[in-house]
Design a protein around this motif. Sequence first.
Motif, PDB file in Angstrom:
ATOM      1  N   ILE A 102       8.485   7.369   6.880  1.00 49.05           N
ATOM      2  CA  ILE A 102       9.371   6.361   7.486  1.00 49.05           C
ATOM      3  C   ILE A 102       9.831   5.370   6.416  1.00 49.05           C
ATOM      4  N   ALA A 103       8.930   5.058   5.483  1.00 47.22           N
ATOM      5  CA  ALA A 103       9.274   4.127   4.404  1.00 47.22           C
ATOM      6  C   ALA A 103      10.342   4.728   3.488  1.00 47.22           C
ATOM      7  N   VAL A 104      10.176   6.013   3.139  1.00 45.18           N
ATOM      8  CA  VAL A 104      11.174   6.671   2.290  1.00 45.18           C
ATOM      9  C   VAL A 104      12.524   6.671   3.001  1.00 45.18           C
ATOM     10  N   GLU A 105      12.489   7.033   4.291  1.00 44.29           N
ATOM     11  CA  GLU A 105      13.731   7.080   5.066  1.00 44.29           C
ATOM     12  C   GLU A 105      14.430   5.717   5.053  1.00 44.29           C
ATOM     13  N   LEU A 163       6.339   0.566   2.284  1.00 45.47           N
ATOM     14  CA  LEU A 163       5.320   1.613   2.411  1.00 45.47           C
ATOM     15  C   LEU A 163       4.786   1.648   3.843  1.00 45.47           C
ATOM     16  N   GLY A 164       4.025   2.695   4.143  1.00 48.98           N
ATOM     17  CA  GLY A 164       3.509   2.857   5.493  1.00 48.98           C
ATOM     18  C   GLY A 164       2.517   1.767   5.875  1.00 48.98           C
ATOM     19  N   LYS A 165       2.438   1.450   7.157  1.00 49.02           N
ATOM     20  CA  LYS A 165       1.530   0.386   7.595  1.00 49.02           C
ATOM     21  C   LYS A 165       0.075   0.837   7.500  1.00 49.02           C
ATOM     22  N   GLN A 166      -0.152   2.144   7.506  1.00 49.14           N
ATOM     23  CA  GLN A 166      -1.517   2.641   7.437  1.00 49.14           C
ATOM     24  C   GLN A 166      -1.466   4.094   7.025  1.00 49.14           C
ATOM     25  N   ALA A 167      -2.506   4.528   6.330  1.00 42.76           N
ATOM     26  CA  ALA A 167      -2.614   5.944   6.005  1.00 42.76           C
ATOM     27  C   ALA A 167      -3.484   6.572   7.075  1.00 42.76           C
ATOM     28  N   ILE A 168      -3.107   7.787   7.498  1.00 38.49           N
ATOM     29  CA  ILE A 168      -3.812   8.368   8.638  1.00 38.49           C
ATOM     30  C   ILE A 168      -5.128   9.028   8.232  1.00 38.49           C
ATOM     31  N   SER A 217       6.064 -12.371  -0.410  1.00 36.33           N
ATOM     32  CA  SER A 217       5.976 -12.421   1.048  1.00 36.33           C
ATOM     33  C   SER A 217       5.718 -11.014   1.577  1.00 36.33           C
ATOM     34  N   GLN A 218       5.279 -10.942   2.824  1.00 35.37           N
ATOM     35  CA  GLN A 218       5.005  -9.631   3.412  1.00 35.37           C
ATOM     36  C   GLN A 218       5.536  -9.556   4.835  1.00 35.37           C
ATOM     37  N   GLY A 219       6.090  -8.384   5.175  1.00 35.07           N
ATOM     38  CA  GLY A 219       6.543  -8.129   6.538  1.00 35.07           C
ATOM     39  C   GLY A 219       5.907  -6.831   7.000  1.00 35.07           C
ATOM     40  N   THR A 220       4.780  -6.962   7.710  1.00 38.26           N
ATOM     41  CA  THR A 220       4.033  -5.765   8.085  1.00 38.26           C
ATOM     42  C   THR A 220       4.489  -5.230   9.445  1.00 38.26           C
ATOM     43  N   PHE A 221       4.226  -3.961   9.691  1.00 37.31           N
ATOM     44  CA  PHE A 221       4.453  -3.283  10.977  1.00 37.31           C
ATOM     45  C   PHE A 221       5.926  -3.411  11.408  1.00 37.31           C
ATOM     46  N   ALA A 222       6.828  -3.141  10.464  1.00 35.09           N
ATOM     47  CA  ALA A 222       8.250  -3.405  10.707  1.00 35.09           C
ATOM     48  C   ALA A 222       8.874  -2.379  11.646  1.00 35.09           C
ATOM     49  N   SER A 223       9.659  -2.878  12.610  1.00 31.04           N
ATOM     50  CA  SER A 223      10.456  -1.975  13.440  1.00 31.04           C
ATOM     51  C   SER A 223      11.951  -2.179  13.175  1.00 31.04           C
ATOM     52  N   LYS A 224      12.284  -3.195  12.352  1.00 31.46           N
ATOM     53  CA  LYS A 224      13.684  -3.413  11.989  1.00 31.46           C
ATOM     54  C   LYS A 224      13.717  -4.197  10.680  1.00 31.46           C
ATOM     55  N   VAL A 225      14.585  -3.793   9.785  1.00 34.17           N
ATOM     56  CA  VAL A 225      14.684  -4.446   8.478  1.00 34.17           C
ATOM     57  C   VAL A 225      16.158  -4.721   8.202  1.00 34.17           C
ATOM     58  N   ALA A 226      16.484  -5.987   7.906  1.00 36.91           N
ATOM     59  CA  ALA A 226      17.864  -6.331   7.564  1.00 36.91           C
ATOM     60  C   ALA A 226      17.876  -7.211   6.319  1.00 36.91           C
ATOM     61  N   VAL A 227      18.479  -6.704   5.255  1.00 37.31           N
ATOM     62  CA  VAL A 227      18.544  -7.468   4.002  1.00 37.31           C
ATOM     63  C   VAL A 227      19.800  -8.331   4.046  1.00 37.31           C
ATOM     64  N   ALA A 259       9.892  -8.844  -1.645  1.00 35.41           N
ATOM     65  CA  ALA A 259       8.978  -8.774  -0.514  1.00 35.41           C
ATOM     66  C   ALA A 259       8.374  -7.378  -0.397  1.00 35.41           C
ATOM     67  N   VAL A 260       7.224  -7.337   0.259  1.00 36.00           N
ATOM     68  CA  VAL A 260       6.587  -6.072   0.607  1.00 36.00           C
ATOM     69  C   VAL A 260       6.764  -5.862   2.109  1.00 36.00           C
ATOM     70  N   ILE A 261       7.197  -4.671   2.487  1.00 30.14           N
ATOM     71  CA  ILE A 261       7.399  -4.349   3.905  1.00 30.14           C
ATOM     72  C   ILE A 261       6.551  -3.126   4.243  1.00 30.14           C
ATOM     73  N   THR A 262       5.821  -3.180   5.355  1.00 32.43           N
ATOM     74  CA  THR A 262       5.123  -1.966   5.801  1.00 32.43           C
ATOM     75  C   THR A 262       5.744  -1.494   7.107  1.00 32.43           C
ATOM     76  N   THR A 263       5.827  -0.171   7.241  1.00 30.96           N
ATOM     77  CA  THR A 263       6.626   0.420   8.313  1.00 30.96           C
ATOM     78  C   THR A 263       5.785   0.754   9.534  1.00 30.96           C
ATOM     79  N   ASP A 264       6.372   0.529  10.692  1.00 28.47           N
ATOM     80  CA  ASP A 264       5.773   1.002  11.937  1.00 28.47           C
ATOM     81  C   ASP A 264       6.631   2.138  12.482  1.00 28.47           C
TER      82      ASP A 264
END
Lengths: 311, 249
Positions: free
Chosen positions: B41-44, B115-120, B138-148, B172-177
């Motif tokens: 999801i992060a790559v996408e 990057l991913g919010k968690q490794a499975i 700064s950090q934005g974890t568990f992201a469901s929407k990202v707008a630069v 910033a660091v963003i982790t994906t949900d």
Amino acid sequence: MTSLVLLEFDDSGIKQPSRSAVAAAQALGEVHALVAGANVGAAAEKAAKLPGVAKVLVADNPALDHLLAEPTAALLVAMAPAYSHILAATTAIGKNVLPRVAALLDVQPISDIAAVVDADTFVRPIYAGNGMATVKSSDAKKVITVRAASFDPVAAEGGSAPIEQASVGEMPGLSKFVSAELSKSERPELTAARVVISGGRGMQNGENFKLIDPIADKLGAAVGASRAAVDAGFVPNEYQVGQTGKIVAPDLYVAVGISGAIQHLAGMKDSKVIVAINKDEEAPIFQVADYGLVADLFNALPELAAELERS
Amino acid sequence: MKILVPVKRVVDYNVKVRVKTDGSGIETAGVKMSMNPFDEIAVEEAVRLKEKGVATEIVAVSMGVAQCAETIRTALAMGADRGILVETDTDLQPLAVAKLLKAIADQEKPQIIILGKQAIDDDMSATGQMLAALLGWSQGTFASKVAVEGESVTVTREVDGGLETVSLTLPAVITTDLRLNEPRYASLPNIMKARKKPIATMKPADLGVDPAPRLTVLKVTEPPKRKAGQKVGSVAELVSKLRTEAKVI
């Protein structure tokens, strides 16, 4: 050895997952509780009533509103020298803040512990709960998130701890809270509910989740969902029970139209009693269910509502 | 702007994992490995930001055994431009990964790391937050929407009661949900093209990081098994049993 527990709260008091984190910390020695945020005097009064808390520290500062990761972590790092263990519940806030604290302290965090073995050793699930790893930390200080479902929460009342002000230093202004869009529900929170009813892909669409409502109302249950139902857009993500969602362990868990993928089981298999309703009698969910009903949910749910209404 | 995307090689999502009989860990020999789903999801998301003209270059990073290069190739096939492999046989825990990524970020100077919010596999859910801490970002974890938007990024986050939106100062660091996007499948031509994209290889020592684990795994056991219970014939029987036998309603 003293532990510091970051508490979460709302208008009704200290949240249940945080009270479970206090219970886990009690196994390690003396417990201090941190209430941080903006205008948190009332929450601090409630924290002081938690049995087993020796002292409540209050950090009341506008920069701490919403417990954003950057300022909250800075606060915990500043308080860390006095503590051997820093804990929070494995919630959105705990998961967001504590790893940041750990990195700033050069500590490897211990995420989502399910048991305390000793001051350095803990049990935590890996691979969606398919393995339980006993891990020993070589760090001088431990930073831990606590799987609330694995620890009986301390009571909300019964204690009378003194309240002190924590010194709040400079707060990094790297992020700003913009807005929150929280689901309005009269129902209990998923992680605190005594009864949880979850729907899966078998519900077919979001509208059909209304079939669950009268049953949830009658039983005072929270409503959850499988990842498949969230992926399909039936319900929002905060309903999700499973490896990548919420972990629940209610007295009664009712899985409706859920096949029972391992990732879902990871989130609910510690429930006391599990009921599965599924029309596919081969569904893996029946392998963990105490009571299985092979039936079409579109017949079974209205019947169940009527049956509960009758008596 | 440059985007860094760390990707982890993990046991495939669909594999039914088994605890080793000697209790030393999970059986991974001969098991299908894939990119951690949240990292896909992060790559996408990074590729979409490039398609929108926000990002100019995407660098995929993976660390661990030599085969992690395959995970980087997957990211390259999805649209990343080049790769960095940090090769080591050491069991890398999130603190070490965050330190290695910080060293790479210091060299590469990305504006966003996603990057991913968690490794499975280890289910730690820690690396992104730790990396943001070490970088002082700064950090934005568990992201469901990202707008630069200019010098900041607005991240909508999946939180316990719903959604929370925060505005982060870049970098910033963003982790994906889960709901951020649906990752694409790499097309055959793109898989072919990915073979020609460069991957730089280095060791933890090249980055000045001691990757030694801080947590020792003493043992891994099977979780307590639940026994299948009984089938009931009707809703009425179910309700009656829940009342009189299980006594939960």
